[in-house]
Design a protein around this motif. Sequence first.
Motif, PDB file in Angstrom:
ATOM      1  N   GLY A   1      27.107 -54.048  19.272  1.00  0.00           N
ATOM      2  CA  GLY A   1      25.823 -54.379  20.004  1.00  0.00           C
ATOM      3  C   GLY A   1      25.441 -55.878  19.716  1.00  0.00           C
ATOM      4  N   ARG A   2      26.477 -56.851  19.321  1.00  0.00           N
ATOM      5  CA  ARG A   2      26.036 -57.791  18.978  1.00  0.00           C
ATOM      6  C   ARG A   2      27.051 -59.008  20.040  1.00  0.00           C
ATOM      7  NH1 ARG A   2      21.695 -58.219  15.654  1.00  0.00           N
ATOM      8  NH2 ARG A   2      21.756 -55.895  15.688  1.00  0.00           N
ATOM      9  N   SER A   3      26.484 -60.110  20.252  1.00  0.00           N
ATOM     10  CA  SER A   3      27.145 -61.118  21.351  1.00  0.00           C
ATOM     11  C   SER A   3      27.735 -62.260  20.469  1.00  0.00           C
ATOM     12  CB  SER A   3      26.104 -61.571  22.335  1.00  0.00           C
ATOM     13  OG  SER A   3      25.460 -60.520  22.915  1.00  0.00           O
ATOM     14  N   LEU A   4      29.011 -62.611  20.780  1.00  0.00           N
ATOM     15  CA  LEU A   4      29.536 -63.784  20.079  1.00  0.00           C
ATOM     16  C   LEU A   4      29.210 -64.941  21.092  1.00  0.00           C
ATOM     17  CD1 LEU A   4      31.578 -64.649  18.040  1.00  0.00           C
ATOM     18  CD2 LEU A   4      33.376 -64.245  19.674  1.00  0.00           C
ATOM     19  N   ASN A   5      28.261 -65.731  20.728  1.00  0.00           N
ATOM     20  CA  ASN A   5      27.750 -66.840  21.387  1.00  0.00           C
ATOM     21  C   ASN A   5      28.831 -68.273  21.296  1.00  0.00           C
ATOM     22  OD1 ASN A   5      24.944 -65.615  19.722  1.00  0.00           O
ATOM     23  ND2 ASN A   5      24.811 -65.853  21.820  1.00  0.00           N
ATOM     24  N   THR A   6      29.609 -68.613  20.319  1.00  0.00           N
ATOM     25  CA  THR A   6      30.527 -69.719  20.305  1.00  0.00           C
ATOM     26  C   THR A   6      31.687 -68.990  19.963  1.00  0.00           C
ATOM     27  OG1 THR A   6      28.789 -71.233  19.309  1.00  0.00           O
ATOM     28  CG2 THR A   6      30.925 -71.913  19.018  1.00  0.00           C
ATOM     29  N   ILE A   7      32.443 -69.639  20.954  1.00  0.00           N
ATOM     30  CA  ILE A   7      34.002 -68.899  20.722  1.00  0.00           C
ATOM     31  C   ILE A   7      35.136 -70.052  20.758  1.00  0.00           C
ATOM     32  CG2 ILE A   7      35.494 -67.225  21.936  1.00  0.00           C
ATOM     33  CD1 ILE A   7      33.109 -66.046  23.415  1.00  0.00           C
ATOM     34  N   ALA A   8      35.846 -70.125  19.697  1.00  0.00           N
ATOM     35  CA  ALA A   8      36.609 -71.271  19.689  1.00  0.00           C
ATOM     36  C   ALA A   8      37.999 -70.700  20.385  1.00  0.00           C
ATOM     37  CB  ALA A   8      36.962 -71.602  18.035  1.00  0.00           C
ATOM     38  N   ASN A   9      38.740 -71.742  20.995  1.00  0.00           N
ATOM     39  CA  ASN A   9      40.082 -71.050  21.537  1.00  0.00           C
ATOM     40  C   ASN A   9      41.071 -71.080  20.206  1.00  0.00           C
ATOM     41  OD1 ASN A   9      42.421 -70.639  22.861  1.00  0.00           O
ATOM     42  ND2 ASN A   9      42.516 -72.772  23.884  1.00  0.00           N
ATOM     43  N   THR A  10      41.640 -69.856  19.802  1.00  0.00           N
ATOM     44  CA  THR A  10      42.476 -69.778  18.938  1.00  0.00           C
ATOM     45  C   THR A  10      44.180 -70.080  19.204  1.00  0.00           C
ATOM     46  OG1 THR A  10      43.155 -67.441  19.308  1.00  0.00           O
ATOM     47  CG2 THR A  10      41.133 -67.940  17.732  1.00  0.00           C
ATOM     48  N   GLY A  11      44.392 -69.956  20.620  1.00  0.00           N
ATOM     49  CA  GLY A  11      45.605 -70.073  20.911  1.00  0.00           C
ATOM     50  C   GLY A  11      46.473 -69.167  20.538  1.00  0.00           C
ATOM     51  N   PHE A  12      46.024 -67.964  20.170  1.00  0.00           N
ATOM     52  CA  PHE A  12      46.893 -66.687  19.623  1.00  0.00           C
ATOM     53  C   PHE A  12      46.878 -65.549  20.383  1.00  0.00           C
ATOM     54  CE2 PHE A  12      47.051 -63.134  16.434  1.00  0.00           C
ATOM     55  CZ  PHE A  12      48.298 -63.065  16.455  1.00  0.00           C
ATOM     56  N   THR A  13      47.922 -65.163  20.904  1.00  0.00           N
ATOM     57  CA  THR A  13      47.734 -63.766  21.488  1.00  0.00           C
ATOM     58  C   THR A  13      48.127 -62.486  20.477  1.00  0.00           C
ATOM     59  OG1 THR A  13      47.926 -64.615  23.554  1.00  0.00           O
ATOM     60  CG2 THR A  13      48.598 -62.462  23.472  1.00  0.00           C
ATOM     61  N   ALA A  14      47.043 -61.963  20.361  1.00  0.00           N
ATOM     62  CA  ALA A  14      47.312 -60.697  19.209  1.00  0.00           C
ATOM     63  C   ALA A  14      48.107 -59.707  19.737  1.00  0.00           C
ATOM     64  CB  ALA A  14      46.190 -60.199  18.403  1.00  0.00           C
ATOM     65  N   PRO A  15      48.981 -58.864  19.009  1.00  0.00           N
ATOM     66  CA  PRO A  15      49.341 -57.516  19.481  1.00  0.00           C
ATOM     67  C   PRO A  15      48.385 -56.548  19.832  1.00  0.00           C
ATOM     68  CG  PRO A  15      49.851 -57.652  17.269  1.00  0.00           C
ATOM     69  CD  PRO A  15      49.281 -59.035  17.605  1.00  0.00           C
TER      70      PRO A  15
END
Length: 318
Positions: free
Chosen positions: A114-128
């Motif tokens: 029920g929370r919003s992520l307002n700032t999102i950095a590009n990690t460059g990582f695709t997680a399994p």
Amino acid sequence: MEVLVDNRDGNIYEVPVTSINWKTEKTGKASELNVTLLNPKPLEDKVVSGAIVRVIDGTHKVFYGYSFKAGFGKNSEFKITAYDQLKYLMYNDTYVIPSMQAEVAIARICGQAGRSLNTIANTGFTAPAMVEEDKKALDVIMKYIDSAIVATNQSFVFMDNFGSLGLHNIKDMIIPPTDFYIGEESLLYDFDYSVSIEDAYNKIKLVVDDKKASKRKVFIAQDSGNIAKWGQLQYYKKVDENMTSAQVESLLDALLAVHNKEKKELSLKCLGDWRVRAGKMVFIYIEKLGLKQLFLVEACTHDWSAKVHTMTLELKVV
């Protein structure tokens, strides 16, 4: 110092504060605010559970969070303990997440809580793909961040900044040295410095079990030079059997790069500045130690009263 309380009943009122203690940590915890105030009529001027607590000092937006505890004793002192919204990510649930970018997965976990992520950095990582049963949302988020750090050799921090959740690259969290630094001529009045290999590894051993072939593949990466200096410090882990040899080799190199080094840690006691909190990078200049570089704030505690504002910092080199 302005401390406002909103009981969500349509009224917002300012409280007369005698002291503030504010604690932040870079990983795994919500920031905690402890406020002591004068409240001669505590039964009338209540602070209800879940009340919004906001702290502003001049131009500095210090804290925005929610009251989880309020009480008083015989004298007129009234105490409030409040946490930022990371507190709402510290409750258990089940997470079934397909393979995707780490930052997308983190935003999805926040949404589930029920929370919003307002700032999102590009990690460059695709997680399994990941299945986590009966786990805290924040612990699962930290698992994604830790995996991204190992895979990319970059560092990320997840925090609530005055009511706004964000995933940040550490390089974007630097307090410019031209604006602010801590040293013998600036704020500092005590320190403790150490160099440690207690959490270091100079040999990485990963194993993959091929259940169909009833075989085990062993992958090893090591630094012979550091083994000669420190002795063998081995990291061992069994990895997913679906990983390819190339993926395991890449993980080996990444783990060795992250762990095969001394850890420099620095504890400081200083006069306070609200710009400093866990997850920020601050410039430290201590001539006695030969230090003139950026450090990451791992933990920070601010103590404020009408007479003095101090802070205690736990730092490390990234």
